[in-house]
Write a protein that holds these residues in place. Structure first.
Motif, PDB file in Angstrom:
ATOM      1  N   LYS A   1       0.821  -1.219   0.000  1.00 12.03           N
ATOM      2  CA  LYS A   1       0.000   0.000   0.000  1.00 12.03           C
ATOM      3  C   LYS A   1       0.852   1.264   0.000  1.00 12.03           C
ATOM      4  O   LYS A   1       0.333   2.362  -0.172  1.00 12.03           O
ATOM      5  CB  LYS A   1      -0.910   0.013   1.232  1.00 12.03           C
ATOM      6  CG  LYS A   1      -1.952  -1.092   1.242  1.00 12.03           C
ATOM      7  CD  LYS A   1      -2.682  -1.108   2.579  1.00 12.03           C
ATOM      8  CE  LYS A   1      -3.567  -2.329   2.708  1.00 12.03           C
ATOM      9  NZ  LYS A   1      -3.973  -2.562   4.101  1.00 12.03           N
ATOM     10  N   HIS A   2       2.140   1.104   0.281  1.00 10.98           N
ATOM     11  CA  HIS A   2       3.009   2.280   0.390  1.00 10.98           C
ATOM     12  C   HIS A   2       4.254   2.089  -0.474  1.00 10.98           C
ATOM     13  O   HIS A   2       5.147   1.322  -0.122  1.00 10.98           O
ATOM     14  CB  HIS A   2       3.390   2.524   1.854  1.00 10.98           C
ATOM     15  CG  HIS A   2       2.204   2.841   2.713  1.00 10.98           C
ATOM     16  ND1 HIS A   2       1.695   4.121   2.823  1.00 10.98           N
ATOM     17  CD2 HIS A   2       1.399   2.048   3.457  1.00 10.98           C
ATOM     18  CE1 HIS A   2       0.633   4.093   3.619  1.00 10.98           C
ATOM     19  NE2 HIS A   2       0.430   2.855   4.014  1.00 10.98           N
ATOM     20  N   ASP A   3       4.268   2.792  -1.586  1.00 12.81           N
ATOM     21  CA  ASP A   3       5.353   2.671  -2.569  1.00 12.81           C
ATOM     22  C   ASP A   3       6.462   3.684  -2.316  1.00 12.81           C
ATOM     23  O   ASP A   3       6.209   4.778  -1.814  1.00 12.81           O
ATOM     24  CB  ASP A   3       4.822   2.966  -3.981  1.00 12.81           C
ATOM     25  CG  ASP A   3       3.811   1.938  -4.450  1.00 12.81           C
ATOM     26  OD1 ASP A   3       2.985   1.505  -3.631  1.00 12.81           O
ATOM     27  OD2 ASP A   3       3.843   1.587  -5.640  1.00 12.81           O
ATOM     28  N   LEU A   4       7.646   3.316  -2.738  1.00 15.19           N
ATOM     29  CA  LEU A   4       8.749   4.277  -2.782  1.00 15.19           C
ATOM     30  C   LEU A   4       8.784   4.885  -4.180  1.00 15.19           C
ATOM     31  O   LEU A   4       8.426   4.218  -5.156  1.00 15.19           O
ATOM     32  CB  LEU A   4      10.075   3.561  -2.511  1.00 15.19           C
ATOM     33  CG  LEU A   4      10.312   3.075  -1.074  1.00 15.19           C
ATOM     34  CD1 LEU A   4      11.535   2.173  -1.025  1.00 15.19           C
ATOM     35  CD2 LEU A   4      10.489   4.262  -0.138  1.00 15.19           C
ATOM     36  N   PRO A   5       9.226   6.132  -4.295  1.00 18.64           N
ATOM     37  CA  PRO A   5       9.356   6.729  -5.630  1.00 18.64           C
ATOM     38  C   PRO A   5      10.370   5.938  -6.464  1.00 18.64           C
ATOM     39  O   PRO A   5      11.332   5.393  -5.919  1.00 18.64           O
ATOM     40  CB  PRO A   5       9.882   8.146  -5.347  1.00 18.64           C
ATOM     41  CG  PRO A   5       9.685   8.374  -3.884  1.00 18.64           C
ATOM     42  CD  PRO A   5       9.639   7.048  -3.221  1.00 18.64           C
TER      43      PRO A   5
END
Ligand code: ZN
Length: 254
Positions: A80-84
């Protein structure tokens, strides 16, 4: 007769004196009544009962910014939480540890911690081998695409992170192998002396078992007894003692 008149006058004077005295006395009584009425009524002062403060579990006063700050060692990365795609840690270094491939790097703090951990394991006759650490977004893309080509997307999603969703891009995650490599990236690693030692000791060096058994629904990944994530000794110890996952411990499930 004079005596009688004098006696009557004296008697009258006495009666007059008594009458006047009564009147004055009565006036004084009236005055006292008036004074009484002027005294303000002091209501009974009721001391307020001091109730004890209700016992409330203290809210965790953690600043949640640290889970979304790219430079924080508590950065949250999951499905649910991506890194750029262009994120690369600025302090990657090569830890001086036994590894099964060259060029492996971690963020400085995690690299120092893994050196200490591997050295302490050696003192206990446990030889740990670093198998994977920092992975760039583009490298994760290649890995993921290969897995999808081999196993299909649904199956690949259970064991491989999509690019941007891999903790390895943080430079804070390490896949660790047994000395022989026979159980590397296999669930059987949990029953090896290396896997058992890591499960019991990694928190003392700041690492947590990130994808525990039975927590697949929460972490989004199958049990990975080889994947350890650096969060610092203090937090790792608290998470270890709680028997919770990273997401559960900090209540960052969304
Ligand atoms: Zn891993």
């Amino acid at each position: 007769m004079n005596k009688l008149i004098v006696s009557i006058i004296v008697l009258l004077l006495i009666l007059l004196a008594l009458g006047l005295g009564y009147r004055f006395f009565n006036d004084d009584l009236n005055k006292i009544e008036e004074i009484k009425e002027d005294i303000p009524v002091i209501e009974e002062i009721i001391e307020p009962t001091i109730e004890p403060e209700p016992t409330v579990e203290p809210e965790k006063t953690i600043n949640t910014d640290m889970f979304y700050d790219l430079d924080s060692i508590l950065i949250l990365v999951n499905k649910k939480h991506d890194l750029p795609s262009d994120y690369e840690p600025s302090d990657l270094v090569k830890p001086n540890v036994k590894s099964n491939k060259s060029g492996l790097s971690l963020r400085q703090e995690a690299a120092l911690a893994i050196e200490e951990m591997f050295n302490k394991a050696l003192e206990d006759d446990i030889t740990l081998v670093l198998g994977s650490s920092y992975r760039s977004y583009s490298y994760q893309s290649k890995l993921y695409n290969n897995y999808v080509a081999k196993d299909g997307e649904e199956k690949a999603n259970k064991y491989s992170a999509k690019p941007g969703q891999s903790e390895h891009q943080t430079g804070l995650a390490a896949d660790i192998s047994d000395a022989s490599g026979a159980n590397y990236l296999k669930q059987s690693f949990k029953d090896t002396p290396e896997g058992i030692w890591l499960k019991d000791n990694a928190h003392n060096f700041g690492f947590i078992l990130r994808y525990p058994e039975g927590k697949e629904e929460i972490t989004g990944y199958m049990f990975e007894p080889w994947h350890f994530r650096y969060v610092g000794i203090e937090e790792a110890t608290k998470i270890y003692n709680s028997n919770l996952t990273f997401e559960e411990y900090y209540n960052i499930l969304d």
